[in-house]
Scaffold this motif. Structure first.
Motif, PDB file in Angstrom:
ATOM      1  N   ALA A 258     115.557  40.513 -41.545  1.00 57.78           N
ATOM      2  CA  ALA A 258     114.938  41.813 -41.832  1.00 57.78           C
ATOM      3  C   ALA A 258     113.424  41.708 -41.944  1.00 57.78           C
ATOM      4  CB  ALA A 258     115.517  42.383 -43.116  1.00 57.78           C
ATOM      5  N   LYS A 259     112.729  42.650 -41.341  1.00 60.39           N
ATOM      6  CA  LYS A 259     111.272  42.719 -41.454  1.00 60.39           C
ATOM      7  C   LYS A 259     110.816  44.120 -41.095  1.00 60.39           C
ATOM      8  CE  LYS A 259     110.369  40.911 -36.790  1.00 60.39           C
ATOM      9  NZ  LYS A 259     109.665  39.857 -36.023  1.00 60.39           N
ATOM     10  N   ALA A 260     109.610  44.434 -41.504  1.00 66.61           N
ATOM     11  CA  ALA A 260     109.029  45.730 -41.181  1.00 66.61           C
ATOM     12  C   ALA A 260     108.943  45.895 -39.673  1.00 66.61           C
ATOM     13  CB  ALA A 260     107.648  45.851 -41.814  1.00 66.61           C
ATOM     14  N   ALA A 310     112.184  50.354 -40.795  1.00 64.31           N
ATOM     15  CA  ALA A 310     111.703  49.699 -42.009  1.00 64.31           C
ATOM     16  C   ALA A 310     110.182  49.562 -41.954  1.00 64.31           C
ATOM     17  CB  ALA A 310     112.350  48.329 -42.161  1.00 64.31           C
ATOM     18  N   GLN A 311     109.538  49.786 -43.116  1.00 66.09           N
ATOM     19  CA  GLN A 311     108.082  49.743 -43.182  1.00 66.09           C
ATOM     20  C   GLN A 311     107.607  48.733 -44.223  1.00 66.09           C
ATOM     21  OE1 GLN A 311     105.996  53.620 -43.138  1.00 66.09           O
ATOM     22  NE2 GLN A 311     108.026  54.547 -43.115  1.00 66.09           N
ATOM     23  N   LYS A 312     106.431  48.203 -43.977  1.00 61.34           N
ATOM     24  CA  LYS A 312     105.810  47.281 -44.915  1.00 61.34           C
ATOM     25  C   LYS A 312     105.618  47.968 -46.262  1.00 61.34           C
ATOM     26  CE  LYS A 312     101.515  44.657 -45.613  1.00 61.34           C
ATOM     27  NZ  LYS A 312     100.174  44.345 -45.043  1.00 61.34           N
ATOM     28  N   GLY A 313     106.029  47.279 -47.329  1.00 65.75           N
ATOM     29  CA  GLY A 313     105.853  47.813 -48.669  1.00 65.75           C
ATOM     30  C   GLY A 313     107.055  48.536 -49.222  1.00 65.75           C
ATOM     31  N   GLN A 314     108.090  48.722 -48.414  1.00 69.85           N
ATOM     32  CA  GLN A 314     109.313  49.316 -48.931  1.00 69.85           C
ATOM     33  C   GLN A 314     110.090  48.285 -49.749  1.00 69.85           C
ATOM     34  OE1 GLN A 314     111.137  50.601 -45.259  1.00 69.85           O
ATOM     35  NE2 GLN A 314     110.377  52.694 -45.475  1.00 69.85           N
ATOM     36  N   THR A 339     108.051  43.085 -45.421  1.00 70.95           N
ATOM     37  CA  THR A 339     106.736  42.706 -44.910  1.00 70.95           C
ATOM     38  C   THR A 339     106.828  42.573 -43.397  1.00 70.95           C
ATOM     39  OG1 THR A 339     106.948  40.278 -44.879  1.00 70.95           O
ATOM     40  CG2 THR A 339     106.472  41.321 -47.021  1.00 70.95           C
ATOM     41  N   GLU A 340     105.671  42.451 -42.754  1.00 66.37           N
ATOM     42  CA  GLU A 340     105.661  42.315 -41.299  1.00 66.37           C
ATOM     43  C   GLU A 340     106.195  40.961 -40.855  1.00 66.37           C
ATOM     44  OE1 GLU A 340     101.602  43.090 -40.495  1.00 66.37           O
ATOM     45  OE2 GLU A 340     101.830  45.280 -40.509  1.00 66.37           O
ATOM     46  N   ALA A 341     106.162  39.972 -41.750  1.00 68.63           N
ATOM     47  CA  ALA A 341     106.643  38.632 -41.421  1.00 68.63           C
ATOM     48  C   ALA A 341     108.103  38.421 -41.782  1.00 68.63           C
ATOM     49  CB  ALA A 341     105.786  37.582 -42.139  1.00 68.63           C
ATOM     50  N   GLY A 342     108.697  39.353 -42.500  1.00 70.64           N
ATOM     51  CA  GLY A 342     110.075  39.208 -42.944  1.00 70.64           C
ATOM     52  C   GLY A 342     110.284  40.016 -44.206  1.00 70.64           C
ATOM     53  N   CYS A 343     111.165  39.534 -45.067  1.00 72.48           N
ATOM     54  CA  CYS A 343     111.326  40.208 -46.355  1.00 72.48           C
ATOM     55  C   CYS A 343     111.265  39.159 -47.461  1.00 72.48           C
ATOM     56  CB  CYS A 343     112.617  41.024 -46.416  1.00 72.48           C
ATOM     57  SG  CYS A 343     114.145  40.074 -46.448  1.00 72.48           S
TER      58      CYS A 343
END
Length: 356
Positions: A258-260, A310-314, A339-343
């Motif tokens: 999972a990632k943004a 999915a978005q960064k910061g969720q 995050t953009e790199a993963g979760c």
């Protein structure tokens, strides 16, 4: 604290004049004040008012920094006066206020156009989806308490204890170790009750060979976390071990992928495929996860029907489960930061099969 009221005014359409905030979670989001179901927030382009009754007026004047606090006498009349003062002709309202309240507004504000479409609620929801650093800090603290509670309760569980008693021990631990509340009523179920995804703790006594599912979370200064662990008591059967390892494999696969930027539906499918390939597809009926913050269930969600990205910061949960009716169930859940790199997984509690 970030001035979220200013962010709302900036995020609304160009013809925005004013917005009325009445729902409890949204009031808390903008004011950082828990006044229960009391109070009205009026947001203008460059100013905001908080109309609140005498029960909360002292704390509101002390704590609220982003709105002018006004003692409530007749809130509807006061809103009307403020709109007239600022020459407001169009007022956005949340689309989940009651019909009764909407009718009262129409009666009190005959010269004001009420905008009751989803625009205000959707704008607020979009702001709330992305957590700022203060929100993240509160949720990290809530997760720390949640993790410590898991370590504590695993050292207390014994055969013969009742579900409800263990539940109360967990809730007491969290409240006496820094939690300002509970994220939601604790789910503590055992044996065949673990096949109920939202079973309630009762008087059943734990037995050797039980699975025990704990779905719970602390709340810190208005923000929740959510974690589920399933442990065994005494021993497990080969079938129990197979189901547990399947759920763990699915949960790890989703967390690792999972990632943004990914479709929420695709993240759900990663875990669902693992469970389906193991032959338990019909035993995983709920979505993989949901957003969490001020409320324990927020948007977006990881599910087969999800349409969001999915978005960064969720802040999301990843919680696959397999439930065999009348026998047992297993669920493993973590709250993660996208995050953009993963979760990033907030929880530190062990997810490998624990046999107490």
């Amino acid at each position: 604290m970030v001035n979220r009221i200013a962010k709302l005014a900036d995020a609304m359409p160009a013809d925005f004049e004013a917005a009325l905030i009445k729902t409890e979670p949204n009031r808390f989001y903008f004011l950082d004040l828990d006044a229960g179901d009391a109070g009205t927030v009026l947001v203008l382009k460059d100013k905001a008012y908080f109309i609140i009754d005498s029960r909360y007026i002292e704390i509101a004047r002390r704590e609220v920094q982003t709105a002018e606090v006004i003692l409530e006498k007749n809130a509807l009349s006061q809103v009307a006066e403020l709109l007239k003062k600022h020459n407001v002709k169009r007022l956005n309202v949340e689309n989940d206020i009651t019909l009764k309240y909407f009718g009262e507004l129409k009666k009190e504000l005959p010269g004001v156009e009420l905008i009751s479409d989803a625009s205000l609620s959707q704008t607020v929801a979009a702001l709330r989806e992305i957590k700022d650093e203060d929100e993240l800090a509160r949720m990290r603290e809530a997760q720390r308490i949640t993790d410590e509670c898991f370590t504590y309760i695993c050292g207390q569980i014994r055969p013969g204890m009742r579900e409800i008693d263990i539940c109360l021990m967990m809730e007491t631990y969290m409240r006496t170790h820094g939690a300002t509340g509970l994220a939601f009523p604790t789910i503590l179920v055992s044996g065949p009750n673990t096949s109920l995804p939202h079973g309630e703790p009762g008087e059943r006594e734990l037995c050797d060979g039980d699975f025990i599912t704990m779905d719970y979370g602390a709340k810190v200064r208005g923000y929740c976390t959510d974690m589920t662990r399933t442990v065994a008591l005494g021993h497990v059967t080969p079938e129990m071990e197979e189901v547990y390892n399947t759920v763990l494999k699915a949960q790890l696969a989703a967390c690792n992928a999972a990632k943004a930027g990914m479709d929420c539906k695709a993240i759900d499918e990663i875990a669902r495929k693992v469970i389906r390939d193991a032959g338990f597809g019909d035993n995983f009926g709920h979505g993989l996860g949901h957003s969490v913050g001020i409320e324990i269930h927020e948007e977006p969600r990881f599910s087969p029907t999800a349409k969001a990205t999915a978005q960064k910061g969720q802040m999301m949960t990843i919680e696959p489960g397999v439930y065999l009716p009348g026998k047992f169930g297993v669920r493993i859940e973590d709250t993660v930061v996208m995050t953009e790199a993963g979760c990033e997984i907030l929880g530190k509690s062990n997810k490998n099969l624990i046999i107490l």
